[in-house]
Design a protein around this motif. Sequence first.
Motif, PDB file in Angstrom:
ATOM      1  N   THR A  94       4.180  12.094  -0.647  1.00 30.33           N
ATOM      2  CA  THR A  94       5.498  12.432  -0.097  1.00 30.33           C
ATOM      3  C   THR A  94       5.832  11.519   1.087  1.00 30.33           C
ATOM      4  N   ASP A  95       7.099  11.475   1.427  1.00 33.45           N
ATOM      5  CA  ASP A  95       7.529  10.674   2.572  1.00 33.45           C
ATOM      6  C   ASP A  95       6.859  11.172   3.856  1.00 33.45           C
ATOM      7  N   LYS A 151      11.798   3.203   2.256  1.00 35.51           N
ATOM      8  CA  LYS A 151      12.476   3.314   0.945  1.00 35.51           C
ATOM      9  C   LYS A 151      11.925   2.226   0.033  1.00 35.51           C
ATOM     10  N   VAL A 152      10.774   2.527  -0.534  1.00 31.81           N
ATOM     11  CA  VAL A 152      10.113   1.527  -1.413  1.00 31.81           C
ATOM     12  C   VAL A 152       9.991   2.072  -2.799  1.00 31.81           C
ATOM     13  N   GLU A 167       0.837  -1.212   0.000  1.00 30.56           N
ATOM     14  CA  GLU A 167       0.000   0.000   0.000  1.00 30.56           C
ATOM     15  C   GLU A 167       0.868   1.257   0.000  1.00 30.56           C
ATOM     16  N   ILE A 168       1.923   1.239   0.763  1.00 27.62           N
ATOM     17  CA  ILE A 168       2.826   2.389   0.824  1.00 27.62           C
ATOM     18  C   ILE A 168       3.509   2.597  -0.524  1.00 27.62           C
ATOM     19  N   GLY A 169       3.870   1.474  -1.186  1.00 32.86           N
ATOM     20  CA  GLY A 169       4.501   1.573  -2.492  1.00 32.86           C
ATOM     21  C   GLY A 169       3.583   2.228  -3.506  1.00 32.86           C
ATOM     22  N   ILE A 170       2.279   1.881  -3.461  1.00 37.49           N
ATOM     23  CA  ILE A 170       1.304   2.481  -4.378  1.00 37.49           C
ATOM     24  C   ILE A 170       1.156   3.975  -4.092  1.00 37.49           C
ATOM     25  N   MET A 171       1.088   4.317  -2.785  1.00 31.08           N
ATOM     26  CA  MET A 171       0.926   5.722  -2.397  1.00 31.08           C
ATOM     27  C   MET A 171       2.106   6.555  -2.887  1.00 31.08           C
ATOM     28  N   LYS A 172       3.309   6.034  -2.773  1.00 27.10           N
ATOM     29  CA  LYS A 172       4.476   6.782  -3.218  1.00 27.10           C
ATOM     30  C   LYS A 172       4.541   6.838  -4.750  1.00 27.10           C
TER      31      LYS A 172
END
Length: 302
Positions: free
Chosen positions: A215-216, A301-302, A205-210
């Motif tokens: 932003t971080d 860091k994805v 999910e975090i990878g898709i959001m980034k």
Amino acid sequence: MKISTLFYTIKQGFINIFRNKWFSLASIATIGACLFLFGLFYSVLMNFQNIVKTAQEGVCVTVLFDEGISQERIEEIGALIDKRPEVSKIEFESGDEAWEKMKQEYFGDDSEAADGFKDDNPLANSSNYRVYMNNIEKQSELVAYIKTLDNVREVNQSEQAAKTLGSINRIVSYVSVAVIVILLLIAVFLISNTISVGITVRKDEIGIMKYIGATDSFVRAPFLLEGMILGLIGAGIPLIILYFCYNNVVTYVYTKFSVLLGVVDFIPVGQIYQTLVPVALALGIGIGLVGSFITTRKHLKV
């Protein structure tokens, strides 16, 4: 920060907590255990320091004067000593007062024995100042200064008591710092592991959001909030438990060991909590925030 972003951060922070509830409970329990030990150690330390301080306040330096010194000069010497920063108070005892005290101690109700000295005070030249200090470790400096004053015949000090109490204070300070640092490092390490698990679970999910431009800071914010909430809860629970434990222990000690009444005075729980509550809450929130920040910085860091 936009209102919508703020609500999203808060929502996701709570979702993270309930999504990983077992790890969250483990974090709260760990932080709670660490801060309970911290609070317990702080309470014991404060009471121990209070006992040492009371003992220090009972240690004094006795200043004796040259024979034939005037009362005016005695008062001048007292004023000079009282100005010293390490002096908490001074008490004057005249030769007559010293003799009256000695008669009570050695002759008691035997007035006939005391009458043998009726017109002859053997302590006529024993007027003195008893000087009490707010820092027993400064005793040597104070004695050295008093000895430089004119008309001072002798200065009696409790050198061994000063060394012993000073050593105790230093040892307690070193041990306190070491224990506190160890407890904080353990708590940060454990909360960091918990946040790390949360990030692993949501890695896709975090990878898709980034990927879509988040932003971080936007991704990291819910985890920081999660850590702060866990830290706050983990600090609040031990404070409540410790409050009741402290009062019960003090009541038990005074009930079972009544001989300690008037000898050992425990600090009221309210006085301890004036400092302990804000410090514990700040530590709990800080531990959660630092643990979360370190982990997110490492794993996002994805």
